[in-house]
Motif scaffolding. Sequence first.
Motif, PDB file in Angstrom:
ATOM      1  N   HIS A  41       0.816  -1.218   0.000  1.00 35.55           N
ATOM      2  CA  HIS A  41       0.000   0.000   0.000  1.00 35.55           C
ATOM      3  C   HIS A  41       0.851   1.270   0.000  1.00 35.55           C
ATOM      4  O   HIS A  41       0.313   2.376  -0.064  1.00 35.55           O
ATOM      5  N   GLU A 111      -9.042   9.935  -2.140  1.00 39.18           N
ATOM      6  CA  GLU A 111      -7.968   8.970  -2.403  1.00 39.18           C
ATOM      7  C   GLU A 111      -7.403   8.425  -1.083  1.00 39.18           C
ATOM      8  O   GLU A 111      -7.122   7.232  -0.961  1.00 39.18           O
ATOM      9  N   ARG A 113      -8.969   8.201   1.868  1.00 41.45           N
ATOM     10  CA  ARG A 113      -9.947   7.303   2.498  1.00 41.45           C
ATOM     11  C   ARG A 113      -9.961   5.940   1.794  1.00 41.45           C
ATOM     12  O   ARG A 113     -10.047   4.903   2.438  1.00 41.45           O
ATOM     13  N   ALA A 114      -9.878   5.956   0.463  1.00 45.16           N
ATOM     14  CA  ALA A 114      -9.870   4.693  -0.282  1.00 45.16           C
ATOM     15  C   ALA A 114      -8.629   3.871   0.061  1.00 45.16           C
ATOM     16  O   ALA A 114      -8.709   2.651   0.234  1.00 45.16           O
ATOM     17  N   LEU A 115      -7.486   4.538   0.169  1.00 45.00           N
ATOM     18  CA  LEU A 115      -6.257   3.843   0.543  1.00 45.00           C
ATOM     19  C   LEU A 115      -6.366   3.294   1.962  1.00 45.00           C
ATOM     20  O   LEU A 115      -5.975   2.151   2.229  1.00 45.00           O
ATOM     21  N   ASP A 117      -9.053   2.393   3.513  1.00 53.45           N
ATOM     22  CA  ASP A 117      -9.960   1.240   3.476  1.00 53.45           C
ATOM     23  C   ASP A 117      -9.258  -0.011   2.959  1.00 53.45           C
ATOM     24  O   ASP A 117      -9.460  -1.107   3.493  1.00 53.45           O
ATOM     25  N   ARG A 118      -8.450   0.140   1.918  1.00 53.99           N
ATOM     26  CA  ARG A 118      -7.715  -1.021   1.393  1.00 53.99           C
ATOM     27  C   ARG A 118      -6.678  -1.502   2.405  1.00 53.99           C
ATOM     28  O   ARG A 118      -6.532  -2.706   2.650  1.00 53.99           O
ATOM     29  N   ALA A 119      -5.962  -0.554   3.000  1.00 54.98           N
ATOM     30  CA  ALA A 119      -4.894  -0.909   3.943  1.00 54.98           C
ATOM     31  C   ALA A 119      -5.445  -1.527   5.221  1.00 54.98           C
ATOM     32  O   ALA A 119      -4.832  -2.454   5.769  1.00 54.98           O
ATOM     33  N   ALA A 121      -7.917  -3.448   5.595  1.00 57.55           N
ATOM     34  CA  ALA A 121      -8.213  -4.863   5.354  1.00 57.55           C
ATOM     35  C   ALA A 121      -6.939  -5.699   5.508  1.00 57.55           C
ATOM     36  O   ALA A 121      -6.962  -6.780   6.120  1.00 57.55           O
ATOM     37  N   SER A 122      -5.819  -5.198   5.002  1.00 52.30           N
ATOM     38  CA  SER A 122      -4.544  -5.910   5.134  1.00 52.30           C
ATOM     39  C   SER A 122      -4.068  -5.939   6.581  1.00 52.30           C
ATOM     40  O   SER A 122      -3.573  -6.968   7.070  1.00 52.30           O
TER      41      SER A 122
END
Length: 157
Positions: A41, A111, A113-115, A117-119, A121-122
Amino acid sequence: MTDDPPRLASDFTDPDESPGLLLWQVTNRWQAAQRAALKPHGLTHVQFVLLASLSWLQADGPVTQKHLADHAATDPMMTSQVLRALESRGLVHRLPHPTDRRARALAATEEGRALADRAVASVEACDRDFFAVLGDGAGAFTAALRSLRNGPGPAGG
């Protein structure tokens, strides 16, 4: 005959009895796992914590830098430096605060917030794997961590 040097003048007969040493060792292993989880990320762990915290907090209204640092339990100067790095990447911006003309309100960009959200999860998958060894004891361990976090601060601090 050789004289063996004396052991460390410790209260513990075995290093595995020291909660501080064990916490240090576990923290280092956990941080290494988190670094690996966040690498794809492009975030350091502190960048993730601040970006995710900001994304969480801003849903309740304007977030000042002090509020963010308090929530994340980070040093205010370091928080400022990390926020500048996130801002330069277009992940965070500073807006006029709606009620305090002296303050700026922080916000994660779309951008950012989207990052986050992805991070997250990891990060949460990493935590599930790392703490799985605790089994049914995970809830008690988390409660113990909260007790330590909420306990008295450092002596003289």
